[in-house]
Design a protein around this motif. Structure first.
Motif, short mmCIF file in Angstrom:
data_model
loop_
_atom_site.label_atom_id
_atom_site.label_comp_id
_atom_site.label_asym_id
_atom_site.label_seq_id
_atom_site.Cartn_x
_atom_site.Cartn_y
_atom_site.Cartn_z
N ALA A 100 58.14 32.94 37.51
CA ALA A 100 57.55 33.74 38.59
C ALA A 100 57.68 35.24 38.31
N ASP A 101 58.75 35.66 37.67
CA ASP A 101 58.91 37.09 37.41
C ASP A 101 58.05 37.57 36.24
N VAL A 102 57.56 36.66 35.40
CA VAL A 102 56.71 37.03 34.28
C VAL A 102 55.25 36.99 34.67
N ALA A 103 54.87 36.08 35.54
CA ALA A 103 53.47 35.92 35.94
C ALA A 103 53.00 37.13 36.73
N ASN A 104 51.70 37.42 36.61
CA ASN A 104 51.14 38.55 37.33
C ASN A 104 50.96 38.25 38.81
N TYR A 105 50.61 37.03 39.14
CA TYR A 105 50.34 36.65 40.52
C TYR A 105 51.17 35.41 40.86
N HIS A 106 51.65 35.36 42.08
CA HIS A 106 52.52 34.26 42.48
C HIS A 106 51.74 33.05 42.98
N THR A 107 50.52 33.23 43.45
CA THR A 107 49.73 32.12 43.95
C THR A 107 48.35 32.14 43.32
N THR A 108 47.66 31.03 43.38
CA THR A 108 46.30 30.95 42.87
C THR A 108 45.38 31.83 43.70
N GLY A 109 45.62 31.87 45.01
CA GLY A 109 44.79 32.71 45.88
C GLY A 109 44.91 34.18 45.53
N ALA A 110 46.12 34.63 45.22
CA ALA A 110 46.32 36.04 44.85
C ALA A 110 45.59 36.35 43.55
N ALA B 137 42.92 34.82 42.43
CA ALA B 137 41.48 34.78 42.71
C ALA B 137 41.03 36.06 43.41
N ARG B 138 41.82 36.52 44.38
CA ARG B 138 41.45 37.77 45.08
C ARG B 138 41.47 38.96 44.11
N ALA B 139 42.40 38.97 43.17
CA ALA B 139 42.45 40.06 42.19
C ALA B 139 41.24 40.03 41.26
N ALA B 140 40.68 38.84 41.04
CA ALA B 140 39.50 38.72 40.20
C ALA B 140 38.22 39.03 40.96
N GLY B 141 38.32 39.26 42.28
CA GLY B 141 37.16 39.63 43.06
C GLY B 141 36.46 38.45 43.72
N VAL B 142 37.11 37.33 43.81
CA VAL B 142 36.51 36.15 44.41
C VAL B 142 36.72 36.20 45.92
N GLN B 143 35.68 35.86 46.68
CA GLN B 143 35.81 35.79 48.12
C GLN B 143 36.18 34.36 48.49
N ILE B 144 37.31 34.20 49.13
CA ILE B 144 37.82 32.87 49.47
C ILE B 144 37.38 32.52 50.88
#
Length: 89
Positions: free
Chosen positions: A43-53, A55-62
């Motif tokens: 978790a401390d190495v990954a950029n995002y903790h959840t799949t939703g986070a 996706a939102r960083a990639a610009g996807v509207q959930i």
């Protein structure tokens, strides 16, 4: 030893034991060999903790999925025939 008792052979047991040992060693080499590396990130190495986070960083509207209707629609086509009655009078 009684003459009526057949002689027991240990060969099948030794073959089964050799196959089991070979299988265990092969699994250890494949799973923990020098070419295998960790696939999951901590978790401390990954950029995002959840799949939703991510996706939102990639610009996807959930958006939530549409709820299922409580009643199923009527199936198109003819209605099935009545089954034959097994009781004849």
């Amino acid at each position: 030893m009684d003459k009526n008792q057949p002689k027991r052979s240990r060969v099948p047991v030794m073959v089964a034991l050799a196959v089991a040992i070979f299988g265990m060693l092969a699994m250890l080499v494949v799973d923990h060999g020098p070419w295998s590396r960790a696939h999951a990130q901590a978790a401390d190495v990954a950029n995002y903790h959840t799949t939703g986070a991510a996706a939102r960083a990639a610009g996807v509207q959930i958006a939530p999925t549409d709820p299922k209707p409580e009643l199923e629609p009527v199936a198109p086509g003819p209605k099935p025939a009545q089954p034959a009655s097994p009781i004849t009078r």
